[in-house]
Scaffold this motif. Structure first.
Motif, PDB file in Angstrom:
ATOM      1  N   GLN A 166      48.523 -17.071 -42.271  1.00 40.15           N
ATOM      2  CA  GLN A 166      47.563 -18.156 -42.033  1.00 40.15           C
ATOM      3  C   GLN A 166      46.270 -17.619 -41.425  1.00 40.15           C
ATOM      4  OE1 GLN A 166      48.856 -22.300 -41.962  1.00 40.15           O
ATOM      5  NE2 GLN A 166      49.974 -21.643 -40.133  1.00 40.15           N
ATOM      6  N   ALA A 167      46.429 -16.648 -40.516  1.00 43.49           N
ATOM      7  CA  ALA A 167      45.240 -16.090 -39.858  1.00 43.49           C
ATOM      8  C   ALA A 167      44.326 -15.377 -40.842  1.00 43.49           C
ATOM      9  CB  ALA A 167      45.659 -15.136 -38.740  1.00 43.49           C
ATOM     10  N   CYS A 198      44.189 -10.651 -32.663  1.00 47.39           N
ATOM     11  CA  CYS A 198      43.373 -11.307 -33.684  1.00 47.39           C
ATOM     12  C   CYS A 198      42.690 -12.546 -33.102  1.00 47.39           C
ATOM     13  CB  CYS A 198      44.254 -11.676 -34.879  1.00 47.39           C
ATOM     14  SG  CYS A 198      43.470 -12.778 -36.068  1.00 47.39           S
ATOM     15  N   LEU A 199      43.453 -13.357 -32.382  1.00 50.91           N
ATOM     16  CA  LEU A 199      42.887 -14.556 -31.773  1.00 50.91           C
ATOM     17  C   LEU A 199      41.804 -14.194 -30.759  1.00 50.91           C
ATOM     18  CD1 LEU A 199      42.787 -17.573 -31.269  1.00 50.91           C
ATOM     19  CD2 LEU A 199      44.789 -17.353 -29.783  1.00 50.91           C
ATOM     20  N   ILE A 258      46.668  -5.894 -39.712  1.00 50.01           N
ATOM     21  CA  ILE A 258      46.549  -6.776 -38.546  1.00 50.01           C
ATOM     22  C   ILE A 258      45.295  -6.456 -37.745  1.00 50.01           C
ATOM     23  CG2 ILE A 258      47.659  -7.396 -36.361  1.00 50.01           C
ATOM     24  CD1 ILE A 258      50.336  -6.878 -37.766  1.00 50.01           C
ATOM     25  N   ALA A 259      44.868  -5.190 -37.802  1.00 49.79           N
ATOM     26  CA  ALA A 259      43.713  -4.787 -37.002  1.00 49.79           C
ATOM     27  C   ALA A 259      42.441  -5.532 -37.384  1.00 49.79           C
ATOM     28  CB  ALA A 259      43.490  -3.283 -37.127  1.00 49.79           C
ATOM     29  N   LEU A 285      53.841  -7.068 -33.496  1.00 43.99           N
ATOM     30  CA  LEU A 285      53.166  -7.976 -34.424  1.00 43.99           C
ATOM     31  C   LEU A 285      52.633  -9.203 -33.691  1.00 43.99           C
ATOM     32  CD1 LEU A 285      55.469  -7.897 -37.583  1.00 43.99           C
ATOM     33  CD2 LEU A 285      53.427  -6.549 -37.103  1.00 43.99           C
ATOM     34  N   TRP A 286      53.432  -9.738 -32.764  1.00 42.55           N
ATOM     35  CA  TRP A 286      52.933 -10.866 -31.962  1.00 42.55           C
ATOM     36  C   TRP A 286      51.696 -10.442 -31.172  1.00 42.55           C
ATOM     37  CZ3 TRP A 286      54.066 -15.511 -33.128  1.00 42.55           C
ATOM     38  CH2 TRP A 286      55.330 -15.893 -33.555  1.00 42.55           C
ATOM     39  N   ASP A 287      51.748  -9.245 -30.640  1.00 38.84           N
ATOM     40  CA  ASP A 287      50.588  -8.737 -29.912  1.00 38.84           C
ATOM     41  C   ASP A 287      49.385  -8.622 -30.831  1.00 38.84           C
ATOM     42  OD1 ASP A 287      49.599  -7.363 -27.352  1.00 38.84           O
ATOM     43  OD2 ASP A 287      49.136  -5.864 -28.884  1.00 38.84           O
ATOM     44  N   GLY A 288      49.636  -8.214 -32.080  1.00 37.04           N
ATOM     45  CA  GLY A 288      48.550  -8.146 -33.059  1.00 37.04           C
ATOM     46  C   GLY A 288      47.976  -9.514 -33.359  1.00 37.04           C
TER      47      GLY A 288
END
Length: 788
Positions: free
Chosen positions: A519-520, A571-572, A486-487, A564-567
Motif C-alpha cells: 500500500q505504501a 518510510c512513514l 523498502i529504502a 520490515l516493520w522498522d522499514g
C-alpha cells in the motif's frame, strides 16, 4: 556483485593455457564435476570469451564431446553466430546417461550452501530439474534437437585423431567409425570429451558410474559377504553407504538423513571443520569435533544404525577416508554418520590404507594386494571388490598428450594459487541474462520473442521469497532485494513484484507487513504467488498468480519481520519529513497557510524529536503507531494507505506547533506518545476512527486516559460535559491514577487553523490558555498541586 573483466579472465584461464590460445579444456581437472557444473563451466567460458571480444560471429568453432559441457558450449557459441561443429564419439549426444537410473540433482553437491536442495538447475538453455539420469537426458536431447540452429551441426561416431596449431588456427582431425578421416581448420576448439573409463586394476570388475549402481540390493546375502571398496571420492563413499545400508537408495536415504539434521547449524559446523584445511587434507578429526555432536543430538546416528545390514562387512580403503574437496560434503557427512553407527557392530566396518597394486581372483573371490591395516598387509578374501579411483584421463586424451600435459600443469598451478576456484560453480545471473538476451535476439517467432521479453522483464523486477530446505529458513532471490525496495518504497517509479514461492506457514508475520508495504508503494509493489502455492494465498484478493518460475540469483537472508516493520516506520518518517519541510516553508496540506514566525521553528523541533526517536526504537514505534491509529488495547501500525497520510501529516504539524506554547517531548507513555509539564501525558494522533466510529464520538475523557489531545480529526470542546471523573477516592497522580479531568484539546479545527496563520505570540497565547484551563480543572476538581 557485478562481474568484472578479472572474472572473465579467470574463467578463461581455468580452461586455457597461455601456450595454446583458443584451445579450451572444459572441467577436465576441476575437482567438483557434476552434470550441472559442466554446463555452468561451458556457459561462463563462452560468456567470458564474448565479453572479452575473443569470439565473434562467423568464426569456425569445433566442440569435441556431446555431453553436458559439449551441448552447452556448442549452443552458446552458435548463438554468438559462430559456425559450430559438434563432434561426438558415440552414436548420440548425452549417451552416457541414456539408460542411467542414477539420480541427477543440479545442486546437491553444493550442500550445505543455500539453494543446494533446490531441484531446478535454472539455466538459460537446456534447463532441467532433478530426476533419474535417463529421464533428464531424454528431456535435454529433445530440447537440443528442437532448439539447435542451422549454424550448429552434429557429427556422431567421430573420434579425435589429432590436433595441431597452424598459424592462428587449429587443425582438427576426426575419424569416423568407418575409418574415414575429417580434417578441418577452426579458430576455436572446445574439448568437452569427459574423463575416460574408470581405471581397472587386475581382476577387479569394470564398473560404469552411470549404469552400474554398485552394491545396493534389497536381497539378503545367503552368507555374510565381505566387501572391499577403494576410493574416497563420491563414487567410493556412495558405494560404501550402499554396502552397509539396507535397501539403499541414494535419493531416499539422503532425504531421510537431511530431515534429521539441523541444517543451519550443520552448515556452520562444516565451515568450522574445513577452516584452515588445505585441499585434500584429512577432514575426519575436524568433522568428528564439529559435526558429529550435531548428528548425535539430532538422532542421525541412531537413524543410520537402525538401517545397518548384518549380512555384509566392509573394508574401506582410502587415505584419508574423508579428504577436503575430494567428495561432496553431504556424502562425507553421511559417511561420518555411518562410521559412528557401525561402531555398534564390531567388525562391520574396517579401514585400510595404501595403493592397490593388484587384484587377483581366488576361485569366486578376490585377493587385494598393496593396502595394509595398522602396518600389516591385508590378508583376506573378499566376495566383491569395487575400485573407484577415477577415470583414466591420460588415456582419454592420448591423441593430444602434449597439449593435455601443458594444460594440466597450468591448471594445477592455478588451483594451488587460488584454492577457492575448486568450489562448485554457480551460474552468475549476468551469464543467465547474457545468453537469454542472445536467444531472444535470435528468436524469429514474434509471439515467442514477445514472451521471452516479458519473462526477462518479470525476472528483472521480481524478488522471489521461498523456503530453503537446506538452511530451513526463508530466503530472497532477485536482481533487487527487499532492503533496497523498502529504502525508497514511497518513491518507486517502476513496479516490483514480490513472488511468494512458499505458503503462509513459512511467511508468517512477514506477510502482514508486506501487504502494508504494498500500500505504501502506491501500487508499484505487486504481491504474487506461484501457481503451486497460489491456492494457499487466494483468500487475499490482493495476491495475483504467476508461473512457478525460478530466478538465477543466489538465495540471500530475508530481513526479519521486525526489520520490515522498522522499514515501514522509516518510510512513514520520510513522508512526515517531507510534510514538515512543506510546513516550514509556510503551508501544510489539510491545514493551509502557516505564519512564518511559527513555521520557522517547526523543522528544529522535529529534528530534536527525530533524534530522540532514533535513539529509542520502541518509543519510535509507539509514537508512530499512535499517530496513525488510536487503539486502546491494540498495536495497529500504519497500514501504508496513502489516504491516511494527510491526517498524519497535519496532526504532526499541529503537535510541533503546540510545542511552541507547551513544551512536548516524545515518550513511552501509552496510551499517549508525548510528555509535557513533567509527568503529564499527551496523545498526538491523525486517527480518524476508532472501531469504525468517528474519533469525535469519543467525548468521554475516561475513554482516553490522557491529559492532552492533539488531533487532526477531533472537535473543539469534545469534553465540555465531562469536566470531572471520579476515581473512587484513590489519590490521583498524573500518570497512574485511574481518572482524568477533561484533557486539553488542540485540533485541526477552523479555530486552530486560523490561529496557525497568525503571529506566533497569538498562537502561543491560545495554546497556553488551553493548557492553563486543563491545569485549572485539575486543581479545582481533583485537588493537589497544579502540574507545572
Amino acid at each position: 556483485m557485478a562481474l568484472t573483466d578479472a572474472d572473465f579472465d579467470r574463467w578463461i584461464s581455468l580452461s586455457e593455457a597461455a601456450d595454446y590460445q583458443n584451445l579450451f579444456f572444459i572441467g577436465t581437472f576441476d575437482p567438483r564435476i557434476t552434470f550441472y557444473s559442466q554446463q555452468v563451466r561451458a556457459l561462463r567460458l563462452v560468456h567470458a570469451l564474448g565479453k572479452r571480444a575473443r569470439i565473434t560471429a562467423g568464426q569456425a568453432v569445433a566442440v569435441v564431446g556431446g555431453g553436458a559441457a559439449g551441448i552447452a558450449a556448442s549452443m552458446a557459441a552458435a548463438v554468438h553466430g559462430c559456425e559450430v561443429k559438434l563432434y561426438e564419439q558415440r552414436t548420440d549426444i548425452l549417451q552416457l546417461q541414456s539408460g542411467s537410473p542414477r539420480l541427477l540433482h543440479p545442486h546437491i553437491y553444493e550442500w550445505p550452501a543455500r539453494g543446494s536442495l533446490e531441484a531446478d538447475a535454472v539455466l538459460p538453455m537446456f534447463d532441467w530439474s532433478e530426476g533419474e539420469g535417463a529421464a533428464v537426458r531424454n528431456r535435454l536431447k529433445t530440447a537440443f534437437d528442437q532448439q539447435r540452429p542451422t549454424n550448429l551441426t552434429v557429427h556422431k561416431s567421430c573420434a579425435l585423431e589429432s590436433l595441431t596449431r597452424e598459424n592462428d588456427e587449429w587443425r582438427l582431425t576426426m575419424v569416423r567409425d568407418d575409418g574415414t578421416p575429417e580434417e578441418k581448420l577452426f579458430s576455436h576448439v572446445f574439448l568437452a570429451m569427459g574423463f575416460g573409463e574408470e581405471r581397472i586394476i587386475g581382476a577387479a570388475p569394470s564398473l560404469n558410474y552411470w549404469t552400474d549402481l554398485g552394491p545396493a540390493s534389497a536381497t539378503a546375502e545367503t552368507n555374510t559377504k565381505a566387501y572391499f571398496v577403494s576410493g574416497s571420492g563420491d563414487g567410493g563413499l556412495t558405494d560404501a553407504l550402499a554396502v552397509l545400508i539396507g535397501e539403499f537408495d541414494h535419493r531416499r536415504f539422503t532425504g531421510a538423513f537431511l530431515e534429521r539434521v539441523s541444517k543451519g547449524k550443520l552448515a556452520e559446523a562444516i565451515e568450522a571443520a574445513e577452516n584452515g584445511l588445505a585441499l585434500g587434507a584429512d577432514l575426519l578429526p575436524a568433522l568428528s569435533e564439529h559435526v558429529l555432536p550435531i548428528l548425535s543430538s539430532r538422532h542421525a546416528i541412531d537413524f543410520v544404525a537402525g538401517q545397518l545390514r548384518t549380512d555384509r562387512t566392509l573394508t574401506l580403503n582410502a587415505e584419508p577416508i574423508l579428504a577436503r574437496g575430494r567428495a561432496a560434503r553431504l556424502n562425507q557427512v553421511m559417511l561420518l554418520a555411518l562410521i559412528e553407527a557401525a561402531k555398534t557392530q564390531a567388525g562391520r566396518l574396517s579401514f585400510s590404507t595404501g595403493e592397490v597394486s593388484d587384484i587377483k581372483k581366488d576361485g569366486d573371490r578376490f585377493r587385494v594386494f598393496g593396502p595394509h591395516a595398522d602396518g600389516v598387509p591385508i590378508d583376506k578374501l573378499f566376495d566383491r571388490v569395487i575400485v573407484r579411483h577415477g577415470p583414466d584421463k591420460s588415456a582419454r586424451y592420448a591423441k593430444i598428450a602434449q597439449q593435455f600435459q601443458v594444460f594440466r600443469a597450468h591448471h594445477s598451478a592455478l588451483l594451488a594459487a587460488a584454492p577457492e576456484l575448486t568450489d562448485s560453480p554457480r551460474l552468475a545471473p549476468e551469464t543467465f541474462d547474457y545468453f537469454d538476451a542472445l536467444l531472444t535476439v535470435r528468436e524469429t517467432a514474434p509471439v515467442k520473442k514477445s514472451a521471452r521479453l516479458v519473462a526477462a522483464e518479470h525476472r528483472r523486477r521480481s524478488i522471489r521469497l521461498s523456503w530453503d530446505p537446506a538452511f530451513q529458513q526463508l530466503i530472497q532471490q532477485g536482481e533487487d532485494n527487499l532492503e533496497n525496495v523498502i529504502a525508497s518504497i514511497e518513491a518507486m517509479t517502476d513496479q516490483r513484484t514480490i513472488v511468494l514461492a512458499a505458503g503462509p506457514d513459512k511467511l508468517g508475520e512477514h506477510m502482514e507487513v508486506l501487504m502494508r508495504l504494498r500500500q505504501a508503494s502506491g501500487g508499484q509493489l505487486i504481491i504474487a504467488a506461484t501457481t503451486d502455492v497460489y491456492a494457499q494465498w487466494s483468500a487475499d484478493k490482493g495476491v495475483v498468480s504467476v508461473p512457478a518460475g525460478h530466478l538465477p540469483h543466489s538465495g540471500q537472508d530475508v530481513p526479519s519481520a521486525d526489520m520490515l516493520w522498522d522499514g515501514l516506520d522509516t518510510c512513514l518518517l520520510r513522508m512526515l519529513n517531507a510534510a514538515v519541510a512543506d510546513a516550514a516553508s509556510g503551508s501544510c496540506a489539510g491545514i493551509g497557510p502557516i505564519h512564518s514566525s511559527i513555521a520557522s521553528n517547526l523543522s528544529t523541533t522535529w529534528q530534536s524529536w527525530r533524534s530522540e526517536l532514533a535513539a529509542h526504537p520502541k518509543m519510535r514505534s509507539d509514537f508512530l503507531r499512535l499517530l496513525f491509529q488510536v487503539e486502546l488495547a491494540g498495536k495497529n501500525r500504519w497500514d501504508g494507505a496513502s489516504e491516511h497520510l494527510a491526517g498524519l501529516k497535519s496532526a504532526l504539524v499541529v503537535m510541533l506547533a503546540t510545542h511552541e506554547g507547551e513544551v512536548l517531548l516524545p515518550a513511552l507513555c501509552a496510551p499517549g506518545n508525548l510528555f509535557f509539564g513533567g509527568n503529564a501525558v499527551a496523545l498526538g494522533s491523525g486517527c480518524e476512527h476508532i472501531n469504525d466510529r468517528p474519533i469525535a464520538d469519543y467525548s468521554d475523557a475516561s475513554q482516553w486516559d490522557v491529559d492532552a489531545l492533539i488531533l487532526s480529526r477531533g472537535e473543539d470542546g469534545m469534553f465540555q460535559a465531562s469536566d470531572l471523573l471520579t476515581d473512587a477516592g484513590e489519590a490521583p497522580t498524573s500518570l497512574t491514577r485511574a481518572c482524568r479531568v477533561a484533557p486539553a484539546v488542540i485540533t485541526k479545527s477552523l479555530k486552530w487553523r486560523k490561529l496557525l496563520n497568525g503571529d506566533i505570540k497569538i498562537w502561543r497565547d491560545a495554546v497556553n490558555k488551553e493548557f492553563d484551563a486543563w491545569r485549572a480543572r485539575q486543581q479545582k476538581q481533583l485537588g493537589g498541586d497544579i502540574v507545572a
